[in-house]
Design a protein around this motif. Structure first.
Motif, PDB file in Angstrom:
ATOM      1  N   VAL A 141      -1.035  32.589  52.491  1.00  0.00           N
ATOM      2  CA  VAL A 141      -0.615  32.686  51.090  1.00  0.00           C
ATOM      3  C   VAL A 141      -1.827  32.941  50.199  1.00  0.00           C
ATOM      4  CG1 VAL A 141       0.319  31.354  49.137  1.00  0.00           C
ATOM      5  CG2 VAL A 141       1.496  31.343  51.349  1.00  0.00           C
ATOM      6  N   ASP A 142      -2.919  32.216  50.451  1.00  0.00           N
ATOM      7  CA  ASP A 142      -4.138  32.433  49.668  1.00  0.00           C
ATOM      8  C   ASP A 142      -4.627  33.870  49.814  1.00  0.00           C
ATOM      9  OD1 ASP A 142      -4.249  29.883  48.598  1.00  0.00           O
ATOM     10  OD2 ASP A 142      -5.649  29.118  50.104  1.00  0.00           O
ATOM     11  N   ASP A 143      -4.551  34.415  51.028  1.00  0.00           N
ATOM     12  CA  ASP A 143      -4.973  35.791  51.276  1.00  0.00           C
ATOM     13  C   ASP A 143      -4.090  36.767  50.498  1.00  0.00           C
ATOM     14  OD1 ASP A 143      -6.577  37.784  52.710  1.00  0.00           O
ATOM     15  OD2 ASP A 143      -4.685  38.237  53.742  1.00  0.00           O
ATOM     16  N   ARG A 144      -2.776  36.539  50.518  1.00  0.00           N
ATOM     17  CA  ARG A 144      -1.861  37.411  49.771  1.00  0.00           C
ATOM     18  C   ARG A 144      -2.135  37.330  48.270  1.00  0.00           C
ATOM     19  NH1 ARG A 144       2.177  35.748  53.565  1.00  0.00           N
ATOM     20  NH2 ARG A 144       2.954  34.222  52.102  1.00  0.00           N
ATOM     21  N   ILE A 145      -2.402  36.124  47.785  1.00  0.00           N
ATOM     22  CA  ILE A 145      -2.698  35.962  46.358  1.00  0.00           C
ATOM     23  C   ILE A 145      -3.959  36.729  45.997  1.00  0.00           C
ATOM     24  CG2 ILE A 145      -3.460  34.298  44.601  1.00  0.00           C
ATOM     25  CD1 ILE A 145      -1.490  32.277  45.918  1.00  0.00           C
ATOM     26  N   ALA A 146      -4.981  36.656  46.837  1.00  0.00           N
ATOM     27  CA  ALA A 146      -6.232  37.373  46.567  1.00  0.00           C
ATOM     28  C   ALA A 146      -5.983  38.878  46.522  1.00  0.00           C
ATOM     29  CB  ALA A 146      -7.278  37.028  47.626  1.00  0.00           C
ATOM     30  N   ARG A 147      -5.190  39.392  47.473  1.00  0.00           N
ATOM     31  CA  ARG A 147      -4.876  40.825  47.485  1.00  0.00           C
ATOM     32  C   ARG A 147      -4.071  41.212  46.246  1.00  0.00           C
ATOM     33  NH1 ARG A 147      -3.158  40.110  53.037  1.00  0.00           N
ATOM     34  NH2 ARG A 147      -1.113  40.585  52.234  1.00  0.00           N
ATOM     35  N   LEU A 148      -3.134  40.359  45.840  1.00  0.00           N
ATOM     36  CA  LEU A 148      -2.334  40.642  44.638  1.00  0.00           C
ATOM     37  C   LEU A 148      -3.196  40.626  43.378  1.00  0.00           C
ATOM     38  CD1 LEU A 148       0.943  38.688  45.414  1.00  0.00           C
ATOM     39  CD2 LEU A 148       0.707  41.164  45.155  1.00  0.00           C
ATOM     40  N   CYS A 149      -4.191  39.760  43.336  1.00  0.00           N
ATOM     41  CA  CYS A 149      -5.092  39.726  42.174  1.00  0.00           C
ATOM     42  C   CYS A 149      -5.886  41.026  42.080  1.00  0.00           C
ATOM     43  CB  CYS A 149      -6.030  38.525  42.257  1.00  0.00           C
ATOM     44  SG  CYS A 149      -5.217  36.959  41.899  1.00  0.00           S
ATOM     45  N   VAL A 150      -6.353  41.543  43.210  1.00  0.00           N
ATOM     46  CA  VAL A 150      -7.059  42.826  43.225  1.00  0.00           C
ATOM     47  C   VAL A 150      -6.115  43.932  42.761  1.00  0.00           C
ATOM     48  CG1 VAL A 150      -8.144  44.549  44.734  1.00  0.00           C
ATOM     49  CG2 VAL A 150      -8.729  42.129  44.981  1.00  0.00           C
ATOM     50  N   LEU A 151      -4.898  43.901  43.260  1.00  0.00           N
ATOM     51  CA  LEU A 151      -3.899  44.891  42.876  1.00  0.00           C
ATOM     52  C   LEU A 151      -3.615  44.818  41.372  1.00  0.00           C
ATOM     53  CD1 LEU A 151      -1.797  47.035  43.711  1.00  0.00           C
ATOM     54  CD2 LEU A 151      -0.239  45.151  44.201  1.00  0.00           C
ATOM     55  N   ARG A 152      -3.445  43.606  40.856  1.00  0.00           N
ATOM     56  CA  ARG A 152      -3.194  43.434  39.415  1.00  0.00           C
ATOM     57  C   ARG A 152      -4.357  43.982  38.598  1.00  0.00           C
ATOM     58  NH1 ARG A 152      -3.887  37.798  38.124  1.00  0.00           N
ATOM     59  NH2 ARG A 152      -6.015  38.534  38.055  1.00  0.00           N
ATOM     60  N   ASP A 153      -5.572  43.657  39.022  1.00  0.00           N
ATOM     61  CA  ASP A 153      -6.748  44.132  38.288  1.00  0.00           C
ATOM     62  C   ASP A 153      -6.827  45.659  38.287  1.00  0.00           C
ATOM     63  OD1 ASP A 153      -7.373  41.483  37.852  1.00  0.00           O
ATOM     64  OD2 ASP A 153      -9.002  41.426  39.334  1.00  0.00           O
ATOM     65  N   GLU A 154      -6.522  46.277  39.431  1.00  0.00           N
ATOM     66  CA  GLU A 154      -6.549  47.736  39.508  1.00  0.00           C
ATOM     67  C   GLU A 154      -5.466  48.345  38.615  1.00  0.00           C
ATOM     68  OE1 GLU A 154      -7.669  51.646  40.807  1.00  0.00           O
ATOM     69  OE2 GLU A 154      -8.682  49.740  40.517  1.00  0.00           O
ATOM     70  N   LEU A 155      -4.273  47.773  38.639  1.00  0.00           N
ATOM     71  CA  LEU A 155      -3.198  48.276  37.773  1.00  0.00           C
ATOM     72  C   LEU A 155      -3.546  48.094  36.299  1.00  0.00           C
ATOM     73  CD1 LEU A 155      -0.094  47.089  39.794  1.00  0.00           C
ATOM     74  CD2 LEU A 155      -0.705  49.462  39.269  1.00  0.00           C
ATOM     75  N   PHE A 156      -4.152  46.978  35.971  1.00  0.00           N
ATOM     76  CA  PHE A 156      -4.576  46.748  34.591  1.00  0.00           C
ATOM     77  C   PHE A 156      -5.609  47.802  34.181  1.00  0.00           C
ATOM     78  CE2 PHE A 156      -7.451  44.891  31.455  1.00  0.00           C
ATOM     79  CZ  PHE A 156      -6.559  44.566  30.454  1.00  0.00           C
ATOM     80  N   ARG A 157      -6.563  48.034  35.073  1.00  0.00           N
ATOM     81  CA  ARG A 157      -7.620  49.006  34.787  1.00  0.00           C
ATOM     82  C   ARG A 157      -7.037  50.391  34.537  1.00  0.00           C
ATOM     83  NH1 ARG A 157     -10.201  53.011  36.981  1.00  0.00           N
ATOM     84  NH2 ARG A 157      -9.218  52.859  39.020  1.00  0.00           N
ATOM     85  N   ILE A 158      -6.176  50.858  35.421  1.00  0.00           N
ATOM     86  CA  ILE A 158      -5.682  52.227  35.260  1.00  0.00           C
ATOM     87  C   ILE A 158      -4.719  52.358  34.085  1.00  0.00           C
ATOM     88  CG2 ILE A 158      -6.114  52.829  37.674  1.00  0.00           C
ATOM     89  CD1 ILE A 158      -3.102  52.707  38.177  1.00  0.00           C
ATOM     90  N   THR A 159      -3.981  51.300  33.759  1.00  0.00           N
ATOM     91  CA  THR A 159      -3.069  51.414  32.613  1.00  0.00           C
ATOM     92  C   THR A 159      -3.825  51.346  31.291  1.00  0.00           C
ATOM     93  OG1 THR A 159      -2.559  49.042  32.685  1.00  0.00           O
ATOM     94  CG2 THR A 159      -1.033  50.529  33.812  1.00  0.00           C
ATOM     95  N   THR A 160      -4.914  50.596  31.244  1.00  0.00           N
ATOM     96  CA  THR A 160      -5.669  50.527  29.987  1.00  0.00           C
ATOM     97  C   THR A 160      -6.535  51.757  29.783  1.00  0.00           C
ATOM     98  OG1 THR A 160      -7.418  49.220  31.061  1.00  0.00           O
ATOM     99  CG2 THR A 160      -5.694  48.013  29.883  1.00  0.00           C
ATOM    100  N   GLU A 161      -6.857  52.479  30.860  1.00  0.00           N
ATOM    101  CA  GLU A 161      -7.655  53.698  30.726  1.00  0.00           C
ATOM    102  C   GLU A 161      -6.817  54.891  30.279  1.00  0.00           C
ATOM    103  OE1 GLU A 161      -9.754  54.406  34.376  1.00  0.00           O
ATOM    104  OE2 GLU A 161     -11.146  52.762  34.025  1.00  0.00           O
ATOM    105  N   CYS A 162      -5.517  54.768  30.381  1.00  0.00           N
ATOM    106  CA  CYS A 162      -4.648  55.890  29.995  1.00  0.00           C
ATOM    107  C   CYS A 162      -4.511  55.918  28.475  1.00  0.00           C
ATOM    108  CB  CYS A 162      -3.273  55.754  30.644  1.00  0.00           C
ATOM    109  SG  CYS A 162      -2.204  57.160  30.290  1.00  0.00           S
TER     110      CYS A 162
END
Length: 137
Positions: A92-113
């Motif tokens: 679960v901790d591993d999945r949470i870490a991967r989801l946090c990376v995913l969230r950060d990447e989605l945040f980055r690309i949506t704010t750059e648009c």
């Protein structure tokens, strides 16, 4: 005693799921009424509640089967159960870490648009750049 419908309502499980658990041996075959209808006991509802809670915690059916078997010897050590739960916690901790990376990447690309033209869309550009997002998987 209760019918499969009553058991389903009591446990919040679909009737087909209950039948499936019977077929794979997670739930013992029930007794039958004279008319052939399945009859369940309170212990069946408790067992299904155990299975459901285990599934809610992310345990797969193989692990749940193991936990049910371990539960059958109450005098035994619970070290194995602790190891299983610890492994699930780490997953679960591993999945949470991967989801946090995913969230950060989605945040980055949506704010750059900038919301301009498709030809300059940073989201499309980021999605097309497979090398930039391989680390997310």
């Amino acid at each position: 005693m209760m019918t499969i419908g009553e058991l389903g309502k009591k446990t919040g499980m679909n009737i087909e799921t209950i039948r499936y658990y019977e077929r794979i041996g997670l739930l013992p075959a029930p007794g039958r009424h004279a008319n052939g209808r399945r009859l369940y006991h309170q212990r069946d509802a408790k067992r299904l509640a155990f299975v459901r809670h285990g599934r809610d915690l992310g345990f797969d059916l193989t692990v749940i089967r193991t936990l049910l078997a371990l539960q059958e010897t109450p005098e035994a050590s619970c070290v194995k159960v602790t190891e299983i739960a610890q492994g699930q916690l780490e997953a679960v901790d591993d999945r949470i870490a991967r989801l946090c990376v995913l969230r950060d990447e989605l945040f980055r690309i949506t704010t750059e648009c900038a919301g301009g033209r498709m030809a300059e869309c940073r989201i499309i550009e980021a999605l097309a750049d497979h090398g930039a997002i391989k680390h997310l998987g």
